[in-house]
Write an enzyme that holds these catalytic residues in place. Structure first.
Site, PDB file in Angstrom:
ATOM      1  N   ARG A  25      42.272  60.425  39.002  1.00  0.00           N
ATOM      2  CA  ARG A  25      43.446  60.359  39.890  1.00  0.00           C
ATOM      3  C   ARG A  25      43.116  59.632  41.204  1.00  0.00           C
ATOM      4  NH1 ARG A  25      46.477  64.588  43.301  1.00  0.00           N
ATOM      5  NH2 ARG A  25      48.638  63.845  43.280  1.00  0.00           N
TER       6      ARG A  25
ATOM      7  N   HIS B  40      45.200  56.527  42.647  1.00  0.00           N
ATOM      8  CA  HIS B  40      45.816  56.524  43.978  1.00  0.00           C
ATOM      9  C   HIS B  40      45.197  55.463  44.888  1.00  0.00           C
ATOM     10  CE1 HIS B  40      48.178  60.578  43.990  1.00  0.00           C
ATOM     11  NE2 HIS B  40      48.292  59.933  42.855  1.00  0.00           N
TER      12      HIS B  40
ATOM     13  N   ASN C 148      48.622  62.915  48.664  1.00  0.00           N
ATOM     14  CA  ASN C 148      47.165  63.023  48.519  1.00  0.00           C
ATOM     15  C   ASN C 148      46.568  64.301  49.113  1.00  0.00           C
ATOM     16  OD1 ASN C 148      46.872  60.540  47.214  1.00  0.00           O
ATOM     17  ND2 ASN C 148      46.738  59.423  49.154  1.00  0.00           N
TER      18      ASN C 148
ATOM     19  N   HIS D 281      47.400  62.906  32.232  1.00  0.00           N
ATOM     20  CA  HIS D 281      47.756  64.308  32.482  1.00  0.00           C
ATOM     21  C   HIS D 281      47.358  65.218  31.323  1.00  0.00           C
ATOM     22  CE1 HIS D 281      50.938  63.209  35.776  1.00  0.00           C
ATOM     23  NE2 HIS D 281      49.711  62.861  36.100  1.00  0.00           N
TER      24      HIS D 281
HETATM   25  C1  HEM Z   1      53.679  58.255  36.220  1.00  0.00           C
HETATM   26  C2  HEM Z   1      53.682  58.722  37.437  1.00  0.00           C
HETATM   27  C3  HEM Z   1      52.804  59.860  37.870  1.00  0.00           C
HETATM   28  C4  HEM Z   1      53.205  60.937  38.569  1.00  0.00           C
HETATM   29  C5  HEM Z   1      54.603  61.212  39.081  1.00  0.00           C
HETATM   30  C6  HEM Z   1      52.060  61.784  38.743  1.00  0.00           C
HETATM   31  C7  HEM Z   1      52.063  62.984  39.419  1.00  0.00           C
HETATM   32  C8  HEM Z   1      51.014  63.875  39.443  1.00  0.00           C
HETATM   33  C9  HEM Z   1      51.048  65.156  40.080  1.00  0.00           C
HETATM   34  C10 HEM Z   1      52.216  65.734  40.845  1.00  0.00           C
HETATM   35  C11 HEM Z   1      49.852  65.746  39.867  1.00  0.00           C
HETATM   36  C12 HEM Z   1      49.406  67.116  40.352  1.00  0.00           C
HETATM   37  C13 HEM Z   1      48.964  67.053  41.802  1.00  0.00           C
HETATM   38  C14 HEM Z   1      48.665  68.436  42.337  1.00  0.00           C
HETATM   39  O1  HEM Z   1      49.609  69.124  42.703  1.00  0.00           O
HETATM   40  O2  HEM Z   1      47.479  68.831  42.347  1.00  0.00           O
HETATM   41  C15 HEM Z   1      49.059  64.841  39.108  1.00  0.00           C
HETATM   42  C16 HEM Z   1      47.776  65.091  38.688  1.00  0.00           C
HETATM   43  C17 HEM Z   1      46.997  64.176  38.023  1.00  0.00           C
HETATM   44  N1  HEM Z   1      47.334  62.856  37.748  1.00  0.00           N
HETATM   45 FE1  HEM Z   1      49.164  62.061  37.886  1.00  0.00          FE
HETATM   46  N2  HEM Z   1      50.988  61.205  38.131  1.00  0.00           N
HETATM   47  C18 HEM Z   1      51.393  60.019  37.593  1.00  0.00           C
HETATM   48  C19 HEM Z   1      50.594  59.098  36.950  1.00  0.00           C
HETATM   49  C20 HEM Z   1      49.241  59.217  36.813  1.00  0.00           C
HETATM   50  C21 HEM Z   1      48.363  58.155  36.418  1.00  0.00           C
HETATM   51  C22 HEM Z   1      48.797  56.719  36.161  1.00  0.00           C
HETATM   52  C23 HEM Z   1      47.114  58.679  36.389  1.00  0.00           C
HETATM   53  C24 HEM Z   1      45.804  58.023  36.061  1.00  0.00           C
HETATM   54  C25 HEM Z   1      45.651  56.849  35.502  1.00  0.00           C
HETATM   55  C26 HEM Z   1      47.214  60.076  36.739  1.00  0.00           C
HETATM   56  C27 HEM Z   1      46.182  60.955  36.753  1.00  0.00           C
HETATM   57  C28 HEM Z   1      46.286  62.285  37.132  1.00  0.00           C
HETATM   58  C29 HEM Z   1      45.232  63.250  36.945  1.00  0.00           C
HETATM   59  C30 HEM Z   1      43.909  63.010  36.238  1.00  0.00           C
HETATM   60  C31 HEM Z   1      45.682  64.441  37.516  1.00  0.00           C
HETATM   61  C32 HEM Z   1      44.896  65.745  37.653  1.00  0.00           C
HETATM   62  C33 HEM Z   1      44.198  65.708  39.005  1.00  0.00           C
HETATM   63  C34 HEM Z   1      43.249  66.859  39.264  1.00  0.00           C
HETATM   64  O3  HEM Z   1      42.997  67.665  38.376  1.00  0.00           O
HETATM   65  O4  HEM Z   1      42.720  66.905  40.382  1.00  0.00           O
HETATM   66  N3  HEM Z   1      48.514  60.355  37.014  1.00  0.00           N
HETATM   67  N4  HEM Z   1      49.780  63.693  38.871  1.00  0.00           N
END
Ligand code: HEM
Ligand SMILES: *[C@@H]1O[C@H](CO)[C@@H](O)[C@H](O)[C@H]1NC(C)=O
Ligand SMILES: *[C@@H]1O[C@H](CO)[C@@H](O)[C@H](O)[C@H]1NC(C)=O
Ligand SMILES: *[C@@H]1O[C@H](CO)[C@@H](O)[C@H](O)[C@H]1NC(C)=O
Ligand SMILES: *[C@@H]1O[C@H](CO)[C@@H](O)[C@H](O)[C@H]1NC(C)=O
Ligand SMILES: *[C@@H]1O[C@H](CO)[C@@H](O)[C@H](O)[C@H]1NC(C)=O
Ligand SMILES: *[C@@H]1O[C@H](CO)[C@@H](O)[C@H](O)[C@H]1NC(C)=O
Ligand SMILES: *[C@@H]1O[C@H](CO)[C@@H](O)[C@H](O)[C@H]1NC(C)=O
Ligand SMILES: *[C@@H]1O[C@H](CO)[C@@H](O)[C@H](O)[C@H]1NC(C)=O
Ligand SMILES: *[C@@H]1O[C@H](CO)[C@@H](O)[C@H](O)[C@H]1NC(C)=O
Length: 355
Positions: free
Chosen positions: A69, A73, A102, A201
């Site tokens: 992530r 970002h 973030n 995800h």
């Molecule tokens: C399509 C639009 C996307 C949205 C709206 C989105 C939104 C989110 C949100 C809200 C979270 C949780 C944040 C939290 O509250 O801790 C999250 C987690 C995460 N996202 Fe996305 N995301 C998107 C696309 C992506 C993309 C493109 C990637 C990587 C290539 C990604 C990788 C991740 C990962 C790995 C997590 C887990 C992070 C952790 O465990 O610390 N996401 N995302």
């Protein structure tokens, strides 16, 4: 054709200058990242990053989703230039890190610092923070998905980090299909790339404020399983508007494995975020999501390719900007010359904590 009027030597000079310019143009005008960029300047770079990431992951599996992530970002704001890592904005004002997209959800900055410290000890001032992050994200994919891809490298580190730009470019969990398509399109990523990369995800966690409130509304039209929402209500404090440290795994089935279960959960109304659920509600997106649910190999092939594509967004190459010494702060302006020697204290590997 040139006439033979001038001296042969002058003509040769012109030809050489023209040839030199022609040789320079390809690199100058469309500089490309290269696999093995550090082959000669820092042959151990990728191995050192992998060692640090592997050790941190062995202690805490959340390191892998955290790094993936972080790379995403980074790339979506000013390109993949490690701007997301800066804790101080040289121009004043708030940094990307301070954006609600973030802060406080991004994690594992310390793992990047440890990986950077390892490469700096081996090859000082050679490997950019942006490349360290791209390598670390790839290693995270390998550790969780048994999936390897070569990372083209040669990114330079930027000197600007601006909260407003993070707010404007990072997509929120309440984004509709239209907003998702548009947001990725602005980065030259296709609709399919968007659906493919959302499959990240399949690992990682989310905080209550990212889903609880909207999911209460999803109950009304049956786009979320009532049993799933009950489970989420139980683990979150009742006021969803406020930030709380409570988190849940995004993929309830296999939360630490990079697989295609994320896509299989969506039709069961088990998509955690509204944005996840959108992938099956829109007729343009749904065929991609169901294809990836049906064929994991297909998704993994496309995921590796899309990660490389994402890692190419607006990269800085050549001699622009800098190789940052400390990933949290831009180099002092004197450090581009050899005169300014900067005192750096890199922690030993066993001093580094992960979170
Ligand atoms: C399509 C639009 C996307 C949205 C709206 C989105 C939104 C989110 C949100 C809200 C979270 C949780 C944040 C939290 O509250 O801790 C999250 C987690 C995460 N996202 Fe996305 N995301 C998107 C696309 C992506 C993309 C493109 C990637 C990587 C290539 C990604 C990788 C991740 C990962 C790995 C997590 C887990 C992070 C952790 O465990 O610390 N996401 N995302
Ligand atoms: C680095 O070495 C690898 C393996 O030999 C090769 O595939 C790659 O093209 C090289 N890259 C550069 C930039 O030299
Ligand atoms: C941050 O970016 C915004 C929007 O582009 C701009 O208006 C603002 O001046 C920038 N802030 C700083 C400190 O550069
Ligand atoms: C999916 O969403 C996009 C963007 O809002 C829209 O243009 C398209 O018509 C939708 N497709 C279908 C089949 O609903
Ligand atoms: C997208 O591609 C266009 C055309 O090649 C280019 O001008 C633009 O800078 C690219 N945008 C991004 C964010 O890479
Ligand atoms: C279901 O409810 C949510 C929340 O009110 C709404 O945004 C969405 O458009 C509705 N329909 C679908 C198909 O998601
Ligand atoms: C949420 O996290 C807090 C702090 O860790 C904890 O005290 C609480 O029991 C958790 N669960 C709920 C439902 O508040
Ligand atoms: C799954 O996708 C892979 C990679 O594209 C392809 O080679 C394979 O034939 C597909 N399998 C099925 C059962 O469609
Ligand atoms: C990097 O900069 C941060 C912020 O100024 C500082 O806290 C940290 O100790 C520095 N790290 C190293 C290795 O010097
Ligand atoms: C191991 O992970 C935990 C969080 O799960 C963290 O608090 C701790 O500092 C980590 N230890 C090391 C040595 O990285």
């Amino acid at each position: 054709m040139r006439t033979r009027g001038g001296s042969g030597f002058a003509g040769l000079q012109v030809a050489c200058v023209v040839a030199a310019l022609c040789l320079l143009l390809p690199t100058g005008s469309r500089a490309q990242l290269q696999v093995g960029f550090y082959n000669t300047s820092c042959p151990n770079a990728e191995a050192l990053v992998r060692q640090v990431v592997t050790a941190a992951f062995a202690n805490n599996s959340g390191v892998a989703p955290g790094l993936i992530r972080l790379h995403f970002h980074d790339c979506f704001v000013r390109g993949c230039d490690a701007s997301v890592l800066l804790s101080v904005n040289p121009a004043g004002g708030k940094t990307e890190r301070e954006s609600p997209a973030n802060d406080p959800s991004l994690r594992v900055f310390d793992v990047i610092d440890a990986a950077k410290a390892a490469v700096e000890r081996s090859c000082p001032r050679t490997v950019s923070c942006a490349d360290v992050l791209a390598f670390a994200a790839r290693d995270s994919v390998t550790l969780t998905g048994n999936l390897f891809y070569d990372v083209p490298a040669g990114r330079r580190d930027g000197r600007v980090s601006n909260e407003t730009e993070a707010n404007d470019n990072l997509l929120g969990p309440d984004s509709t299909a239209e907003i998702l398509i548009d947001g990725f399109g602005k980065k030259n990523l296709s609709i399919e790339d968007m659906v493919v990369l959302s499959g990240s995800h399949t690992i990682g966690r989310s905080h209550c404020f990212s889903f609880l409130s909207t999911n209460r509304q999803r109950l009304a039209n049956g786009t979320i399983s009532p049993a799933y929402q009950a489970l989420l209500e139980a683990l979150c404090p009742p006021n969803p508007g406020q930030f709380t440290p409570n988190t849940t795994e995004i993929d309830v089935s296999t939360p630490t494995v990079l697989d295609n279960n994320y896509y299989k959960l969506l039709p069961l109304n088990l998509g955690l975020h509204f944005s996840d659920d959108q992938l099956i509600r829109n007729g343009t997106l749904a065929p991609f999501a169901s294809a990836f649910a049906a064929n994991e190999t297909l998704w993994k092939d496309k995921f590796a390719a899309a990660m490389i594509k994402m890692g190419n967004i607006e990269v800085k190459t050549g001699t622009t900007d800098e190789i940052r010494l400390n990933c949290s702060v831009v180099n002092p302006s004197s450090s581009s010359s050899t005169a300014g020697v900067i005192e750096m204290r890199f922690p030993a590997a066993d001093e580094v904590a992960t979170s």
